[in-house]
Design an enzyme around this catalytic site. Structure first.
Site, PDB file in Angstrom:
ATOM      1  N   HIS A 185       0.826  -1.209   0.000  1.00  0.00           N
ATOM      2  CA  HIS A 185       0.000   0.000   0.000  1.00  0.00           C
ATOM      3  C   HIS A 185       0.854   1.249   0.000  1.00  0.00           C
ATOM      4  O   HIS A 185       0.588   2.215  -0.711  1.00  0.00           O
ATOM      5  CB  HIS A 185      -0.898   0.016   1.229  1.00  0.00           C
ATOM      6  CG  HIS A 185      -1.822  -1.154   1.287  1.00  0.00           C
ATOM      7  ND1 HIS A 185      -2.354  -1.628   2.457  1.00  0.00           N
ATOM      8  CD2 HIS A 185      -2.309  -1.937   0.306  1.00  0.00           C
ATOM      9  CE1 HIS A 185      -3.127  -2.657   2.194  1.00  0.00           C
ATOM     10  NE2 HIS A 185      -3.104  -2.875   0.893  1.00  0.00           N
ATOM     11  N   ARG A 292      -5.772  -1.412 -13.128  1.00  0.00           N
ATOM     12  CA  ARG A 292      -5.770  -2.599 -12.257  1.00  0.00           C
ATOM     13  C   ARG A 292      -6.934  -2.422 -11.287  1.00  0.00           C
ATOM     14  O   ARG A 292      -6.762  -1.836 -10.216  1.00  0.00           O
ATOM     15  CB  ARG A 292      -4.464  -2.697 -11.484  1.00  0.00           C
ATOM     16  CG  ARG A 292      -3.240  -3.013 -12.345  1.00  0.00           C
ATOM     17  CD  ARG A 292      -2.001  -3.091 -11.458  1.00  0.00           C
ATOM     18  NE  ARG A 292      -0.869  -3.664 -12.131  1.00  0.00           N
ATOM     19  CZ  ARG A 292       0.113  -2.941 -12.694  1.00  0.00           C
ATOM     20  NH1 ARG A 292       0.069  -1.636 -12.665  1.00  0.00           N
ATOM     21  NH2 ARG A 292       1.128  -3.562 -13.290  1.00  0.00           N
ATOM     22  N   ARG A 328      -9.191  -3.857 -16.412  1.00  0.00           N
ATOM     23  CA  ARG A 328      -8.914  -5.281 -16.257  1.00  0.00           C
ATOM     24  C   ARG A 328      -9.772  -5.812 -15.111  1.00  0.00           C
ATOM     25  O   ARG A 328      -9.882  -5.167 -14.060  1.00  0.00           O
ATOM     26  CB  ARG A 328      -7.431  -5.494 -15.938  1.00  0.00           C
ATOM     27  CG  ARG A 328      -7.076  -6.964 -15.806  1.00  0.00           C
ATOM     28  CD  ARG A 328      -5.608  -7.172 -15.605  1.00  0.00           C
ATOM     29  NE  ARG A 328      -5.190  -6.749 -14.282  1.00  0.00           N
ATOM     30  CZ  ARG A 328      -3.926  -6.719 -13.890  1.00  0.00           C
ATOM     31  NH1 ARG A 328      -2.966  -7.051 -14.735  1.00  0.00           N
ATOM     32  NH2 ARG A 328      -3.602  -6.336 -12.678  1.00  0.00           N
ATOM     33  N   GLU A 426      -0.007 -13.209 -20.147  1.00  0.00           N
ATOM     34  CA  GLU A 426       0.946 -13.152 -19.031  1.00  0.00           C
ATOM     35  C   GLU A 426       1.311 -14.542 -18.516  1.00  0.00           C
ATOM     36  O   GLU A 426       1.928 -14.671 -17.465  1.00  0.00           O
ATOM     37  CB  GLU A 426       0.432 -12.259 -17.908  1.00  0.00           C
ATOM     38  CG  GLU A 426      -0.946 -12.568 -17.409  1.00  0.00           C
ATOM     39  CD  GLU A 426      -1.446 -11.567 -16.356  1.00  0.00           C
ATOM     40  OE1 GLU A 426      -0.662 -10.733 -15.880  1.00  0.00           O
ATOM     41  OE2 GLU A 426      -2.636 -11.650 -16.000  1.00  0.00           O
ATOM     42  N   ASN A 449       5.347  -8.711 -16.471  1.00  0.00           N
ATOM     43  CA  ASN A 449       5.699  -8.982 -15.055  1.00  0.00           C
ATOM     44  C   ASN A 449       5.414 -10.430 -14.716  1.00  0.00           C
ATOM     45  O   ASN A 449       6.251 -11.141 -14.157  1.00  0.00           O
ATOM     46  CB  ASN A 449       4.905  -8.080 -14.116  1.00  0.00           C
ATOM     47  CG  ASN A 449       5.068  -6.615 -14.444  1.00  0.00           C
ATOM     48  OD1 ASN A 449       6.020  -6.243 -15.109  1.00  0.00           O
ATOM     49  ND2 ASN A 449       4.145  -5.786 -13.991  1.00  0.00           N
ATOM     50  N   ASP A 450       4.209 -10.870 -15.060  1.00  0.00           N
ATOM     51  CA  ASP A 450       3.868 -12.262 -14.786  1.00  0.00           C
ATOM     52  C   ASP A 450       4.437 -13.203 -15.835  1.00  0.00           C
ATOM     53  O   ASP A 450       4.841 -14.319 -15.515  1.00  0.00           O
ATOM     54  CB  ASP A 450       2.339 -12.434 -14.698  1.00  0.00           C
ATOM     55  CG  ASP A 450       1.842 -12.027 -13.331  1.00  0.00           C
ATOM     56  OD1 ASP A 450       2.463 -12.446 -12.335  1.00  0.00           O
ATOM     57  OD2 ASP A 450       0.856 -11.281 -13.254  1.00  0.00           O
ATOM     58  N   ARG A 460       8.148 -13.102  -8.703  1.00  0.00           N
ATOM     59  CA  ARG A 460       8.452 -11.701  -8.990  1.00  0.00           C
ATOM     60  C   ARG A 460       8.703 -10.878  -7.726  1.00  0.00           C
ATOM     61  O   ARG A 460       9.240  -9.782  -7.786  1.00  0.00           O
ATOM     62  CB  ARG A 460       7.334 -11.063  -9.835  1.00  0.00           C
ATOM     63  CG  ARG A 460       5.999 -11.069  -9.177  1.00  0.00           C
ATOM     64  CD  ARG A 460       4.873 -10.740 -10.150  1.00  0.00           C
ATOM     65  NE  ARG A 460       4.539  -9.333 -10.164  1.00  0.00           N
ATOM     66  CZ  ARG A 460       3.494  -8.817 -10.806  1.00  0.00           C
ATOM     67  NH1 ARG A 460       2.687  -9.604 -11.509  1.00  0.00           N
ATOM     68  NH2 ARG A 460       3.239  -7.547 -10.781  1.00  0.00           N
ATOM     69  N   CYS A 497       2.013  -3.950 -21.348  1.00  0.00           N
ATOM     70  CA  CYS A 497       1.748  -3.130 -20.154  1.00  0.00           C
ATOM     71  C   CYS A 497       2.580  -3.545 -18.952  1.00  0.00           C
ATOM     72  O   CYS A 497       2.417  -2.993 -17.872  1.00  0.00           O
ATOM     73  CB  CYS A 497       0.267  -3.154 -19.804  1.00  0.00           C
ATOM     74  SG  CYS A 497      -0.331  -4.788 -19.358  1.00  0.00           S
TER      75      CYS A 497
END
Ligand code: PEP
Ligand code: MG
Length: 567
Positions: A185, A292, A328, A426, A449-450, A460, A497
């Site tokens: 956060h 997201r 998404r 991904e 990323n994934d 990751r 992305c």
């Protein structure tokens, strides 16, 4: 010099203020019988004061900033947790002080989370610690916030969202924390507020002292404590270059994004908060390539209802209009923590996340689909599915969308009947069958990323495998190329992305692989535009084809560095 993980960009030098740390509290601090009732009252009062504080901050938060409100609301629920509070009162009744009772029970909760294997739950333990400290502050009549001035750098074990909002309003210019991950956060909010931050800095609160002069580099994660003259002048030079660079970048805002030889590239924004959408508008981003949506509800204890979701999506869609915005579906699970879904999984990244979770919880999924459809009246919304591995997941979702359309029509709602539906690429599975998936999709977006995590079997978020987790691995690059080729053959749009899209060192390679839509954080978009305007598409293609044949990430990196030098 100390190192941590860079979590919010920017370089800054300022005075360090170390957040005070709490004294050790004895779990068994005994009180006399006549002190029991006053201690219970002290505890009840602390709960009341803290709840009032939280409610006031929640009301103060931008109503289009549901993620911040959500985090605060989840903390508020913990503060008012009946079972926990009753246990604390029972403990006081046994003859222990309110401080002991709070510390014992909150530490118990915290230690349980710290012992789980899930890094996201472990992060949540710091929130529990913070609430405990706040309760103790109230009992001791001590100010919650460390006194900081505008321009200071705050050093803390961890910072809660409410603290971050408070310090942001005062104008702190940097954050260093011992705790945290990139998806914590604190990191998300620091990026949104554009405060440079370095997290995961071991022993920061002991190695840095209040009053120290500190240089914080949110790009590299390097922190210099009490720099010498040479280091200060290096820093000054860097900031001058940074500022000049930014003012020159400003001039780029109105220029088209195209290569030297005229290949048009669409530059869009990744959006996690309502600050991001405002920043995207400022730099004239060409729409939003990824919202997201799960980050809008981080920390919520429930899935928001259709009306609330509709209000957020409509607001975001209006801010992006007339450009398109891609929402998404909730990518819950894996590294994305959500209270309602606290199911223990041995291996959450390979577990019940993304589309798998949504298709099982169809009631939740339908509410989100309905809200997004209703917000699509102006026809600028696209809908994207996370973590897809097969065509059935797409087909099943499409039939759910059709079912929602039918219901909405009967209820008299307007929506975009042709709302484009696409998927994240991904997983290696999705990339390898992208030709098949393309038949059911209006677009693809590559999530490196994934894709990197799953292709290289490297977590990751695990620092131990940091050096293995490398998006420049030829295996990842070849999967990207395959996906680009299949999207071209099928005639559907493709964007990228993941984080690699924002590395200017990778731009020539990505453009050369055929990618013509990038979605990145608004803060790096003008840098990227500058880079793209310096590239020749034709030579980038030759360059990318050469790189695809390499056998190691090191070879790829060397080629990228050499190509920079020759530019
Ligand atoms: C990705 O995986 O590359 C991506 C963009 O999604 P996230 O980082 O939200 O998992
Ligand atoms: Mg992802």
């Amino acid at each position: 010099m100390i190192r941590g993980i860079p979590s919010s960009p920017g370089i800054y030098m300022g005075k360090a203020i170390v957040e005070f740390s709490q004294d050790m509290i004895d779990y068994e601090n005994i009180i006399s019988d006549d002190e029991i009732q006053p201690n219970i009252e002290k505890f009840r009062n602390a709960i009341k004061v803290l709840s009032t504080d939280y409610n006031a901050i929640i009301n103060d938060v931008d109503k289009y900033q549901p993620n911040i409100a959500a985090i605060l609301e989840s903390n508020l629920m913990l503060i008012n947790d009946e079972i926990l509070n009753n246990n604390i009162i029972e403990y006081i009744k046994k003859g222990f002080s309110s401080e002991s009772a709070i510390t014992f029970h909150y530490d118990q909760q915290k230690n349980f989370l710290l012992n789980t294997q899930d890094s996201i739950l472990r992060e949540r333990a710091f929130e529990i610690e913070n609430i405990k400290e706040r309760l103790l502050d109230i009992i001791w009549n001590r100010n919650e916030f460390t006194k900081v001035n505008s321009g200071d750098i705050l050093i803390a074990k961890n910072i809660t969202p409410s603290e971050l909002i408070h310090y942001f309003k005062i104008g702190i210019s940097g954050i260093i924390t011992e705790a945290g991950g990139i998806t914590s956060h604190c990191s998300i909010l620091a990026r949104s507020f554009m405060i440079p931050a370095v997290i995961s800095v071991k022993d920061a609160c002991t190695n840095i002292k209040t009053g120290d002069n500190v240089i914080l580099n949110g790009f590299s994660g390097v922190i210099i404590v009490n720099p010498d003259n040479q280091e200060i002048s290096d820093y000054q030079l860097k900031t001058i270059i940074e500022e000049e660079h930014h003012s020159r970048l400003g001039e780029l805002r109105n220029l088209p994004t195209e290569s030297k030889d005229g290949r048009k590239i669409k530059l869009m924004s990744n959006v996690d908060t309502s600050h991001d959408i405002e920043n995207a508008a400022k730099i004239k981003s060409e729409g939003v390539g990824l919202v997201r949506t799960e980050s809008l509800i981080i920390g919520l204890n429930y899935f928001p209802n259709e009306e609330d979701q509709y209000t957020w999506y409509m607001h975001f869609a209006n801010r992006a209009y007339p450009d398109s915005i891609t929402f998404r579906a909730f990518d819950i699970g894996g590294d994305k923590y959500f209270k309602d879904t606290e199911i223990f999984e041995e291996n959450p990244a390979l577990g019940h996340r993304g589309i798998r979770f949504l298709l099982e919880k169809k009631d939740v999924f339908k509410i989100q689909i309905r809200a997004i459809l209703r917000a699509s009246v102006n026809k600028n919304i696209k809908f994207m599915l996370p973590m897809v591995i097969n065509t059935n997941e797409v087909k099943e979702t499409i039939s759910l969308i059709e079912q929602c359309k039918k219901e909405l029509k009967q209820e008299g709602y307007l929506f975009d009947n042709r709302i484009p539906v696409g998927i994240m690429i991904e997983t290696p599975a999705a990339a390898l069958i992208s030709d098949k998936l393309a038949k059911y999709c209006d677009f693809f977006s590559i999530g490196t990323n994934d894709l990197t995590q799953y292709t290289l079997a490297a977590d990751r978020n695990n620092q131990k495998v940091n050096s293995i987790y490398d998006s420049f691995h030829p295996a990842v690059l070849n999967l990207i190329k395959l996906t680009v080729d299949n999207s071209e053959k099928a005639g559907i749009e493709l964007s990228i992305c993941g984080e690699i899209a924002g590395h200017t060192s990778a731009t020539k390679l990505l453009v050369g692989l055929g990618i013509n839509q990038f979605s990145v954080s608004p803060s790096i978009q003008l840098d990227l535009k500058k880079r793209i305007r310096n590239i020749k598409y034709n030579s980038a293609k030759v360059f990318a084809n050469k790189i695809l044949k390499f056998e190691s990430p090191e070879q790829v990196r060397n080629a990228l560095v050499n190509s920079e030098k020759n530019n």
